[in-house]
Write a protein that holds these residues in place. Structure first.
Motif, PDB file in Angstrom:
ATOM      1  N   ASN A  25       0.828  -1.212   0.000  1.00  0.00           N
ATOM      2  CA  ASN A  25       0.000   0.000   0.000  1.00  0.00           C
ATOM      3  C   ASN A  25       0.857   1.255   0.000  1.00  0.00           C
ATOM      4  OD1 ASN A  25      -2.432  -1.369  -0.044  1.00  0.00           O
ATOM      5  ND2 ASN A  25      -2.643  -1.403   2.188  1.00  0.00           N
ATOM      6  N   ALA A  26       1.964   1.223   0.734  1.00  0.00           N
ATOM      7  CA  ALA A  26       2.876   2.370   0.746  1.00  0.00           C
ATOM      8  C   ALA A  26       3.438   2.624  -0.652  1.00  0.00           C
ATOM      9  CB  ALA A  26       4.005   2.132   1.746  1.00  0.00           C
ATOM     10  N   LYS A  27       3.761   1.555  -1.344  1.00  0.00           N
ATOM     11  CA  LYS A  27       4.303   1.692  -2.706  1.00  0.00           C
ATOM     12  C   LYS A  27       3.241   2.254  -3.657  1.00  0.00           C
ATOM     13  CE  LYS A  27       7.553  -2.118  -2.053  1.00  0.00           C
ATOM     14  NZ  LYS A  27       7.896  -3.529  -2.395  1.00  0.00           N
ATOM     15  N   LYS A  28       1.981   1.847  -3.431  1.00  0.00           N
ATOM     16  CA  LYS A  28       0.908   2.372  -4.278  1.00  0.00           C
ATOM     17  C   LYS A  28       0.717   3.867  -4.078  1.00  0.00           C
ATOM     18  CE  LYS A  28      -1.665  -1.982  -4.539  1.00  0.00           C
ATOM     19  NZ  LYS A  28      -2.873  -2.740  -4.099  1.00  0.00           N
ATOM     20  N   LYS A  29       1.119   4.364  -2.916  1.00  0.00           N
ATOM     21  CA  LYS A  29       1.071   5.804  -2.655  1.00  0.00           C
ATOM     22  C   LYS A  29       2.262   6.530  -3.277  1.00  0.00           C
ATOM     23  CE  LYS A  29      -1.204   5.171   1.841  1.00  0.00           C
ATOM     24  NZ  LYS A  29      -1.038   5.296   3.324  1.00  0.00           N
ATOM     25  N   ARG A  31       5.500   5.785  -2.528  1.00  0.00           N
ATOM     26  CA  ARG A  31       6.645   5.839  -1.620  1.00  0.00           C
ATOM     27  C   ARG A  31       7.654   4.732  -1.938  1.00  0.00           C
ATOM     28  NH1 ARG A  31       3.063   6.657   3.905  1.00  0.00           N
ATOM     29  NH2 ARG A  31       2.273   8.752   3.358  1.00  0.00           N
ATOM     30  N   GLU A 341       2.382   2.707   7.188  1.00  0.00           N
ATOM     31  CA  GLU A 341       1.056   3.315   6.999  1.00  0.00           C
ATOM     32  C   GLU A 341       1.061   4.840   7.093  1.00  0.00           C
ATOM     33  OE1 GLU A 341      -2.738   0.733   8.142  1.00  0.00           O
ATOM     34  OE2 GLU A 341      -1.552   1.263   9.891  1.00  0.00           O
ATOM     35  N   SER A 342       1.872   5.359   8.013  1.00  0.00           N
ATOM     36  CA  SER A 342       1.690   6.760   8.392  1.00  0.00           C
ATOM     37  C   SER A 342       2.936   7.630   8.259  1.00  0.00           C
ATOM     38  CB  SER A 342       1.199   6.833   9.849  1.00  0.00           C
ATOM     39  OG  SER A 342       0.048   6.052  10.033  1.00  0.00           O
ATOM     40  N   GLN A 344       6.545   8.961   6.246  1.00  0.00           N
ATOM     41  CA  GLN A 344       7.422   9.046   5.067  1.00  0.00           C
ATOM     42  C   GLN A 344       8.430  10.168   5.295  1.00  0.00           C
ATOM     43  OE1 GLN A 344       7.540  11.725   2.682  1.00  0.00           O
ATOM     44  NE2 GLN A 344       5.950  12.953   3.719  1.00  0.00           N
ATOM     45  N   ASN A 347       9.374  11.129   0.963  1.00  0.00           N
ATOM     46  CA  ASN A 347       8.574  10.140   0.229  1.00  0.00           C
ATOM     47  C   ASN A 347       9.197   8.744   0.260  1.00  0.00           C
ATOM     48  OD1 ASN A 347       6.058   9.837  -1.024  1.00  0.00           O
ATOM     49  ND2 ASN A 347       6.992   9.740  -3.057  1.00  0.00           N
TER      50      ASN A 347
END
Length: 398
Positions: A25-29, A31, A341-342, A344, A347
């Motif tokens: 999920n972090a990568k999808k954002k 990051r 999750e929270s 970075q 990034n």
């Protein structure tokens, strides 16, 4: 609604892999995630192994022998002879990774409810293998304050009961990087002979030792032929984790015969992976010299950088490519998830393995993480800097 088995409910999650969805999920954002959580080397697999599969001309991908091809086992025995481990091909059962070899070993030596003594922290999947085998893990606690050295021999003997079947160690250790000395192996040998137990040693990191230290195998110890079981794998040695080829080695014929029955039940190990693993035995020493030098430099960089972070305590490994670090947080499971999750930093973030999953004693390791130094040095330095900055702002510090 049908019920899941008690054993299935008791199977532990992997502390290494359970946070993968959060990393994705972090990568999808958008990051970048530095993976310090898993021992997947970034070292290139020897080309000779890749070419053996690429240039192979099999017309039928047949079942192999359950114990592994005779040719591969003969060459494995020759490899071990160079390490002063003198065995025959008949002392080897080729397995689908070191994981299966451990399962076979537990199945061969222990019945449901029997006990295996393991110094903790230990490779997290030992908990899972024991649960699947119906075996009870009896931990001997080692401490970061003593660099995870082997506890006193008296600590082992105090735990031996009529249900004890074996002592299991990882040498060099995952997750601590601890390297057992020749003297420590001899002390363990004395215990298992005195109490008629097995000594199972997971030696998949044999090639990775630092500071001029040498690895001493349980298979080198004289008089331990009936007691010693060695677990090995190509995964780390040749950076071939995806091959899933390992082996169980013992001079005890009953152990080999029993392990072979388990091997027959799963039919055979992957043929192409055995072809690659056999070819990998041709890898020149220069490959290992370069890899060892690289890991040694990564270790030194990682430890020196971690030691600059206020409130962090770190053990210095002498083998494998992991270390345990104690962080100034209340719970590293929560911290590891928060990172993904929270948090970075420019990034970027990091993924670590919470260390509680490497213990079987409840409440142990809750402030610790395992870090794998399998990234290039500039990435390790960047990852530790992210940890440093994250700890400054993390809301649930001690």
């Amino acid at each position: 609604m049908p019920s899941i088995s008690h054993k299935g409910r008791s199977m532990p999650e992997s502390p290494i892999r359970k946070l993968v969805p959060f990393a994705e999920n972090a990568k999808k954002k958008g990051r970048k995630v530095y993976h310090l959580n898993i021992g997947q080397p970034d070292i290139k697999t020897p080309q000779v192994a890749l070419d053996a599969v690429k240039n192979n001309h099999l017309e039928i991908l047949e079942y192999g022998r359950s114990e592994g091809s005779e040719q591969y086992r003969e060459k494995l025995a020759a490899y071990y002879a160079k390490k002063d481990i003198h065995i025959s091909a008949d002392d080897i059962v080729v397995t689908t990774g070191g994981s299966e070899a451990l399962m076979f070993a537990m199945g061969a030596v222990a019945d449901y409810g029997d006990e295996i003594i393991i110094p903790e922290p230990f490779y997290a999947n030992y908990n899972g293998f024991a649960t699947a085998s119906g075996v009870r893990v009896v931990p001997v606690v080692s401490s970061i304050d003593h660099n995870f050295a082997l506890p006193p021999i008296e600590a082992f003997e105090e735990l031996i009961t009529p249900e004890t079947r074996a002592i299991l160690i990882c040498n060099p250790g995952n997750p601590t990087g601890y390297l057992y000395s020749r003297e420590e192996i001899k002390k363990l040998a004395e215990i298992v002979k005195k109490h008629d137990l097995f000594l199972i040693t997971d030696e998949v990191y044999r090639e990775f030792t630092y500071d001029g230290a040498e690895h001493y195998s349980v298979m080198q110890e004289q008089g331990l032929e009936a007691h010693a079981i060695m677990i090995d794998s190509v995964s780390k040695r040749y950076s071939m984790c995806g091959a899933r080829i390992g082996c169980l080695v013992s001079k005890n014929r009953e152990v080999i015969t029993t392990a072979l029955k388990y091997a027959q039940a799963r039919l055979s190990s992957p043929t192409y992976a055995q072809i690659a693993s056999e070819a990998a035995l041709q890898t020149p020493q220069s490959y290992f010299d370069e890899v060892l030098q690289e890991y040694s430099e990564r270790r030194d960089l990682l430890i020196s950088e971690l030691e600059t972070i206020e409130g962090v305590k770190v053990a210095r490994p002498r083998g494998a490519f992991y270390c345990i670090a104690e962080l100034p947080v209340r719970n590293t499971d929560d911290f590891a998830r928060w990172l993904l999750e929270s948090y970075q930093y420019n990034n970027q973030t990091v993924m670590v393995a919470p260390a509680a999953g490497f213990y079987s004693t409840p409440g142990m390791g809750t402030c610790e993480v395992r870090i794998a130094y399998v990234l290039k040095k500039e990435d390790l330095k960047a990852a530790v800097n992210i940890l440093r900055e994250a700890l400054k702002v993390y809301p649930d510090k001690e």
